[in-house]
Scaffold this motif. Structure first.
Motif, PDB file in Angstrom:
ATOM      1  N   VAL B   5       0.940  -1.197  -0.021  1.00  0.00           N
ATOM      2  CA  VAL B   5      -0.058  -0.030  -0.083  1.00  0.00           C
ATOM      3  C   VAL B   5       0.901   1.075   0.081  1.00  0.00           C
ATOM      4  O   VAL B   5       1.250   1.846   1.158  1.00  0.00           O
ATOM      5  CB  VAL B   5      -0.904  -0.087   1.217  1.00  0.00           C
ATOM      6  CG1 VAL B   5      -1.973   0.929   1.140  1.00  0.00           C
ATOM      7  CG2 VAL B   5      -1.585  -1.273   1.303  1.00  0.00           C
ATOM      8  N   GLU B   6       1.298   1.807  -1.233  1.00  0.00           N
ATOM      9  CA  GLU B   6       2.257   2.567  -1.364  1.00  0.00           C
ATOM     10  C   GLU B   6       1.685   4.179  -0.872  1.00  0.00           C
ATOM     11  O   GLU B   6       2.314   4.709  -0.369  1.00  0.00           O
ATOM     12  CB  GLU B   6       2.916   2.837  -2.750  1.00  0.00           C
ATOM     13  CG  GLU B   6       3.340   1.654  -3.169  1.00  0.00           C
ATOM     14  CD  GLU B   6       4.920   1.292  -2.960  1.00  0.00           C
ATOM     15  OE1 GLU B   6       5.431   1.915  -2.006  1.00  0.00           O
ATOM     16  OE2 GLU B   6       5.158   0.357  -3.422  1.00  0.00           O
ATOM     17  N   ASP B   7       0.569   4.195  -1.496  1.00  0.00           N
ATOM     18  CA  ASP B   7      -0.219   5.504  -1.077  1.00  0.00           C
ATOM     19  C   ASP B   7      -1.505   5.267  -0.588  1.00  0.00           C
ATOM     20  O   ASP B   7      -2.136   4.374  -0.885  1.00  0.00           O
ATOM     21  CB  ASP B   7      -0.317   6.391  -2.386  1.00  0.00           C
ATOM     22  CG  ASP B   7      -0.439   7.901  -2.218  1.00  0.00           C
ATOM     23  OD1 ASP B   7      -0.660   8.352  -0.981  1.00  0.00           O
ATOM     24  OD2 ASP B   7      -0.689   8.450  -3.010  1.00  0.00           O
ATOM     25  N   HIS B   8      -1.969   6.086   0.447  1.00  0.00           N
ATOM     26  CA  HIS B   8      -3.133   5.886   1.091  1.00  0.00           C
ATOM     27  C   HIS B   8      -3.714   7.169   1.540  1.00  0.00           C
ATOM     28  O   HIS B   8      -3.279   8.071   1.992  1.00  0.00           O
ATOM     29  CB  HIS B   8      -2.763   5.188   2.618  1.00  0.00           C
ATOM     30  CG  HIS B   8      -3.910   4.712   3.188  1.00  0.00           C
ATOM     31  ND1 HIS B   8      -4.914   5.274   3.854  1.00  0.00           N
ATOM     32  CD2 HIS B   8      -4.275   3.241   3.356  1.00  0.00           C
ATOM     33  CE1 HIS B   8      -5.708   4.556   4.516  1.00  0.00           C
ATOM     34  NE2 HIS B   8      -5.528   3.295   4.022  1.00  0.00           N
ATOM     35  N   VAL B   9      -5.495   7.048   1.308  1.00  0.00           N
ATOM     36  CA  VAL B   9      -5.964   8.133   1.572  1.00  0.00           C
ATOM     37  C   VAL B   9      -6.124   8.811   2.868  1.00  0.00           C
ATOM     38  O   VAL B   9      -5.984  10.273   2.749  1.00  0.00           O
ATOM     39  CB  VAL B   9      -7.241   7.960   1.009  1.00  0.00           C
ATOM     40  CG1 VAL B   9      -8.140   6.985   2.060  1.00  0.00           C
ATOM     41  CG2 VAL B   9      -8.394   9.180   1.092  1.00  0.00           C
ATOM     42  N   PRO B  16       9.603   5.255   2.120  1.00  0.00           N
ATOM     43  CA  PRO B  16      10.419   4.138   1.280  1.00  0.00           C
ATOM     44  C   PRO B  16      11.538   3.456   2.344  1.00  0.00           C
ATOM     45  O   PRO B  16      11.398   2.250   2.298  1.00  0.00           O
ATOM     46  CB  PRO B  16      11.191   4.883   0.345  1.00  0.00           C
ATOM     47  CG  PRO B  16      11.187   6.446   0.471  1.00  0.00           C
ATOM     48  CD  PRO B  16      10.145   6.553   1.380  1.00  0.00           C
ATOM     49  N   GLY B  17      12.071   3.892   3.163  1.00  0.00           N
ATOM     50  CA  GLY B  17      13.148   3.261   3.973  1.00  0.00           C
ATOM     51  C   GLY B  17      14.098   2.806   3.293  1.00  0.00           C
ATOM     52  O   GLY B  17      14.164   2.767   2.187  1.00  0.00           O
ATOM     53  N   LYS B  18      14.968   1.908   4.109  1.00  0.00           N
ATOM     54  CA  LYS B  18      16.109   1.145   3.779  1.00  0.00           C
ATOM     55  C   LYS B  18      15.757  -0.117   2.944  1.00  0.00           C
ATOM     56  O   LYS B  18      15.130  -0.829   3.952  1.00  0.00           O
ATOM     57  CB  LYS B  18      17.120   1.322   4.831  1.00  0.00           C
ATOM     58  CG  LYS B  18      18.277   0.939   4.301  1.00  0.00           C
ATOM     59  CD  LYS B  18      19.506   0.892   5.463  1.00  0.00           C
ATOM     60  CE  LYS B  18      20.761  -0.084   4.994  1.00  0.00           C
ATOM     61  NZ  LYS B  18      21.504  -0.435   5.955  1.00  0.00           N
ATOM     62  N   THR B  19      16.239  -0.399   2.097  1.00  0.00           N
ATOM     63  CA  THR B  19      15.888  -1.763   1.402  1.00  0.00           C
ATOM     64  C   THR B  19      17.100  -2.649   1.769  1.00  0.00           C
ATOM     65  O   THR B  19      18.365  -2.385   1.800  1.00  0.00           O
ATOM     66  CB  THR B  19      15.824  -1.682  -0.163  1.00  0.00           C
ATOM     67  OG1 THR B  19      14.791  -0.710  -0.542  1.00  0.00           O
ATOM     68  CG2 THR B  19      15.590  -3.020  -0.782  1.00  0.00           C
ATOM     69  N   LEU B  29      15.259 -11.899  -1.680  1.00  0.00           N
ATOM     70  CA  LEU B  29      14.339 -10.945  -2.083  1.00  0.00           C
ATOM     71  C   LEU B  29      14.862  -9.745  -1.484  1.00  0.00           C
ATOM     72  O   LEU B  29      15.441  -9.462  -0.380  1.00  0.00           O
ATOM     73  CB  LEU B  29      12.989 -11.338  -1.434  1.00  0.00           C
ATOM     74  CG  LEU B  29      12.443 -12.826  -1.732  1.00  0.00           C
ATOM     75  CD1 LEU B  29      11.393 -13.168  -1.015  1.00  0.00           C
ATOM     76  CD2 LEU B  29      11.842 -12.517  -3.171  1.00  0.00           C
ATOM     77  N   ALA B  30      14.042  -8.581  -2.063  1.00  0.00           N
ATOM     78  CA  ALA B  30      14.091  -7.339  -1.486  1.00  0.00           C
ATOM     79  C   ALA B  30      13.233  -7.316  -0.366  1.00  0.00           C
ATOM     80  O   ALA B  30      12.033  -7.419  -0.533  1.00  0.00           O
ATOM     81  CB  ALA B  30      14.113  -6.213  -2.288  1.00  0.00           C
ATOM     82  N   ALA B  31      13.546  -6.389   0.778  1.00  0.00           N
ATOM     83  CA  ALA B  31      12.636  -6.293   1.736  1.00  0.00           C
ATOM     84  C   ALA B  31      12.866  -4.847   2.548  1.00  0.00           C
ATOM     85  O   ALA B  31      14.008  -4.275   2.257  1.00  0.00           O
ATOM     86  CB  ALA B  31      12.705  -7.302   3.070  1.00  0.00           C
ATOM     87  N   LYS B  32      11.932  -4.458   3.234  1.00  0.00           N
ATOM     88  CA  LYS B  32      12.260  -3.005   3.902  1.00  0.00           C
ATOM     89  C   LYS B  32      12.752  -3.161   5.416  1.00  0.00           C
ATOM     90  O   LYS B  32      12.265  -4.039   6.144  1.00  0.00           O
ATOM     91  CB  LYS B  32      10.927  -2.363   3.999  1.00  0.00           C
ATOM     92  CG  LYS B  32      10.565  -1.661   2.679  1.00  0.00           C
ATOM     93  CD  LYS B  32       9.220  -0.923   2.717  1.00  0.00           C
ATOM     94  CE  LYS B  32       9.125   0.387   3.581  1.00  0.00           C
ATOM     95  NZ  LYS B  32       7.891   0.895   3.567  1.00  0.00           N
TER      96      LYS B  32
END
Lengths: 382, 108
Positions: B5-9, B16-19, B29-32
């Protein structure tokens, strides 16, 4: 500090609060505000309980914080507690409650070694909240089927969708609100089923999701979930007046997740284990410890607040916590009995306000029964 | 299929944080950093965390708050880690858990 086989003993606090949700934080704040030394232990990496998932605005009047989102109430509570010097242990679980009001607390995350400490509290507040009920049907253990609270945690706290085509089971406020929030997060709620003839929650919430095009099937239940390794289809059907499936009314709906909102039950294990007297009341979600007007249980010095003592809402949980916090401050001699009475009267007035109206009245009666049962219990013991 | 959920009303844009990189059943896999392991897996379309002891049935997210243990996996060789409440760290090695799991060669 003495260490024995990895366990740290004999940490003493005036007040130990188990659970840092709305009721626990409110109790901690009110006691700390009046000079008590307070420790809150919380199982999560952040306190605030479920408030940080409540992105909607609360109902009630302005004195109850109506119109404010749960996330904002949570942020303010944590800030106030911090400013008052409330100590908070995170990732900490109460794994035992012993005589002399000693609590064994395990701290750490599952991927590392944990430590265990024993804390003694002059006063203890049990504020563990509630857990979700489940509905069992064929295939209910398939991945993709989860509690509605779990779905809400994923979208609002973890920012990830647990599915894109979701069936919601249950039309209480949790089912209705989480359905709406799933749509806000970008998922489709393909249907909502409710076994009762009428919607359980507030009409205003139901109207919002109905307007968004979600079909609401009352007198329906979920019969079966199908899929290999993940739910792919849900079979729903009508139920008759005795809650039995009506043959021939089955519908198959394509889904990739099913969220179950079938109410909550008090997490009262610690209180029960400690011998606090309980009573079963379906309106309050099941077995809940009895308490007096100060939220003190039948075990002297152990207070029970929030959903632990009957499932209600975050705003009533806050007020119950405040009540206990003020009562504890008085019991510890931080304020006079008169000062406490004045403050408690105000809180009780607000609680009565919250427990009014068509949805609040049943809870008001149930809480009155609980207090009456407690009085009867005390009278019998005298 | 984007499940984040990248954008939320109401909540706005997600930071974005660190990957970081994690390994899940041998796959990179990439994670946050700091997100829950379960969330990182869901975002990558992985929904089975473990298989039950007797019937070998798949299990995944159920309570999401560390109560039910259905999402337990083997993390850095340690079994029974509740992935819904355990944060992701750089280089974590995560494996699907079969039955009770056994402590592997990698230690924390």
């Amino acid at each position: 500090m003495a260490w024995e086989s990895g366990v740290q003993f004999m940490i003493k606090k005036e007040v130990v609060v188990i659970g840092g949700g709305p009721s626990g934080m409110a109790a901690a704040i009110e006691a700390a505000k009046r000079g008590a030394e307070v420790l809150v232990i919380d199982a999560n990496e952040k306190a605030g309980g479920q408030l940080f998932k409540q992105i909607h605005k609360f109902f009630g009047s302005s004195e109850h914080g109506a119109g404010v989102r749960g996330i904002d109430i949570g942020r303010d509570l944590l800030k106030e507690a911090e400013e008052l010097g409330v100590e908070v242990w995170l990732n900490s679980v109460a794994i035992g409650l012993f005589a002399e009001k000693q609590i064994a607390v395990e701290t750490g995350t599952d991927d590392a070694e944990k430590i265990v400490r024993v804390v003694e509290g002059e006063k203890i507040v049990i504020a563990c909240g509630a857990s979700e009920n489940v509905v069992r049907f064929q295939g209910w253990t398939l991945p993709g089927i989860m509690g509605a609270g779990a779905a809400q945690t994923m979208i609002n706290a973890n920012r990830v969708l647990p599915g894109k085509k979701i069936l919601m089971v249950g039309s209480g406020n949790v089912g209705l609100i989480v359905s709406y929030q799933l749509m806000q997060a970008g998922a489709d709620v393909v249907a909502l089923v409710e076994a009762a003839p009428n919607i359980g929650g507030y009409v205003v919430h139901a109207s919002k999701i109905a307007r968004a095009g979600v079909p609401i099937y009352t007198r329906h239940t979920v019969l079966e979930a199908r899929g290999e390794g993940r739910v792919k289809e849900a079979v729903i059907c009508e139920v008759d007046g005795k809650w039995q499936p009506v043959p021939g009314t089955e519908k198959v709906i394509e889904v990739d997740a099913i969220a179950i909102a079938a109410g909550l039950k008090p997490l009262a294990e610690l209180a029960i284990m400690n011998g606090c007297k309980t009573k079963f009341d379906p309106i309050l979600g099941g077995w809940a410890p009895l308490h007096d007007e100060n939220m003190e249980s039948s075990c002297s010095g152990i207070y029970v607040v929030g959903d632990v003592t009957g499932v209600e809402e975050a705003n009533t949980a806050l007020e119950e916590g405040r009540l206990a916090g003020v009562a504890i401050a008085a019991a510890l001699g931080k304020i006079t009995a008169e000062e406490a009475e004045t403050e408690k009267k105000k809180i009780w007035d607000r609680l009565d306000g919250l427990r009014s109206g068509p949805h609040g009245e049943a809870r008001m009666k149930a809480k009155d029964r609980q207090l009456a049962d407690f009085r009867q219990l005390s009278a019998a013991e005298i | 299929m984007c499940l984040r959920v990248e954008d939320h009303v109401v909540l706005g844009k997600d930071e974005p944080g660190k990957t970081v990189e994690i390994t899940v059943d041998g796959r990179k896999l990439a994670a946050k950093e700091g997100e829950k392991i379960l969330a990182a897996l869901l975002a990558n379309g992985i929904i089975v965390n473990r298989y039950t002891v007797k019937r070998k049935e798949p299990r995944g997210l159920f309570c999401g708050i560390g109560q039910c243990t259905d999402c337990a996996m083997i993390v850095n060789g340690k079994p029974n880690v509740r992935t819904c409440i355990t944060p992701v760290k750089e280089g974590m090695v995560i494996e699907t858990q079969h039955g009770l799991g056994k402590r592997g060669a990698i230690h924390d």
